[in-house]
Design an enzyme around this catalytic site. Structure first.
Site, short mmCIF file in Angstrom:
data_model
loop_
_atom_site.label_atom_id
_atom_site.label_comp_id
_atom_site.label_asym_id
_atom_site.label_seq_id
_atom_site.Cartn_x
_atom_site.Cartn_y
_atom_site.Cartn_z
N CYS A 89 7.75 0.03 5.87
CA CYS A 89 7.12 1.21 5.30
C CYS A 89 8.04 1.79 4.24
CB CYS A 89 6.87 2.23 6.41
SG CYS A 89 6.10 3.76 5.85
N LEU A 90 7.46 2.20 3.12
CA LEU A 90 8.26 2.80 2.06
C LEU A 90 9.01 4.04 2.53
CD1 LEU A 90 5.75 2.50 -0.93
CD2 LEU A 90 7.77 1.09 -0.48
N GLN A 112 2.95 10.09 1.20
CA GLN A 112 4.28 9.48 1.03
C GLN A 112 4.95 9.90 -0.28
OE1 GLN A 112 2.75 5.35 2.22
NE2 GLN A 112 4.90 5.34 2.86
N HIS A 120 -0.91 7.19 8.11
CA HIS A 120 -0.15 8.16 7.32
C HIS A 120 -0.94 9.44 7.10
CE1 HIS A 120 3.66 6.41 6.22
NE2 HIS A 120 3.08 5.26 5.90
N GLY A 141 0.83 -1.20 0.00
CA GLY A 141 0.00 0.00 0.00
C GLY A 141 0.86 1.24 0.00
N HIS A 190 -2.38 1.06 8.93
CA HIS A 190 -1.07 1.65 8.62
C HIS A 190 -1.23 2.82 7.65
CE1 HIS A 190 3.39 1.35 7.84
NE2 HIS A 190 3.00 1.96 6.75
N GLU A 191 -1.96 2.60 6.56
CA GLU A 191 -2.12 3.66 5.56
C GLU A 191 -2.97 4.80 6.10
OE1 GLU A 191 -0.06 3.67 3.26
OE2 GLU A 191 0.50 1.57 3.27
#
Length: 187
Positions: free
Chosen positions: A97-98, A51, A143, A46, A139-140
């Site tokens: 995480c990216l 991000q 953000h 995701g 998680h998303e």
């Protein structure tokens, strides 16, 4: 195909306030396509708009994340998502995480989550699940509220993450990140 640059911790853009999307315009559709392209190019589960430095309240998930999803499952698009409910106890699992390349930490979260959002056609949708889907939804969504995985760990792990990111920046600044780990390892 447009692959966007990922904003990496400790960049303060990851903490900026996001805003609700009004009309779903061609610009929003393009942003969603770019998010999907970026997510797949990095083999991620995701990605949230913040991000890539955009402040719209949008995130996307790989269609393989929900139980029963496969390579032919379309990505899930969440515009103006609300975390409606969480529950069914707590579970600890490793997250990546990216925005924290190469960093994986155990995070305690509710096992199950439900999110209400608009899809790309403007329809209201509700998605709920446990396991990887429940974790990815949380998680998303985090953000979009300025919450990062470093905020969900203790003091010692925070310091370890900060050191790892300092080292990563020293070695990689100015370079594109390597592909992210496989789907089960990354949310």
């Amino acid at each position: 195909m447009a692959v966007l640059d990922i904003v990496k911790y400790p960049d303060q853009r990851l903490r900026e306030a996001t805003f609700d999307v009004g009309e779903i315009t061609d610009d929003i559709r393009q942003l969603v396509r770019d998010l999907i392209d970026t997510m797949y190019s990095l083999n991620a589960a995701g990605i949230a708009a913040i991000q890539v430095g955009r402040l719209e309240r949008i995130f996307v998930l790989d269609g393989k994340v929900p139980a029963g999803g496969d390579d032919n499952s379309p990505p899930l698009v969440f515009i103006n998502p609300e975390l409606v409910e969480t529950g069914k106890g707590l579970a600890v699992a490793e997250e990546g995480c990216l925005s924290f390349p190469g960093v994986y930490v155990d995070i305690k979260r509710p096992r199950w989550a439900k999110v209400r959002a608009r899809d790309l056609d403007g329809n209201t949708v509700e998605v709920d699940g446990d396991g990887l889907l429940g974790r990815a939804l949380q998680h998303e969504h985090d953000h979009l509220t300025g919450k990062l995985m470093i905020d969900l760990v203790g003091t010692i792990k925070k310091e370890v993450i900060k050191r790892k990111m300092k080292r990563w920046h020293a070695e990689h600044d100015g370079e594109k990140p390597a592909a992210a780990p496989s789907l089960p390892e990354l949310v």
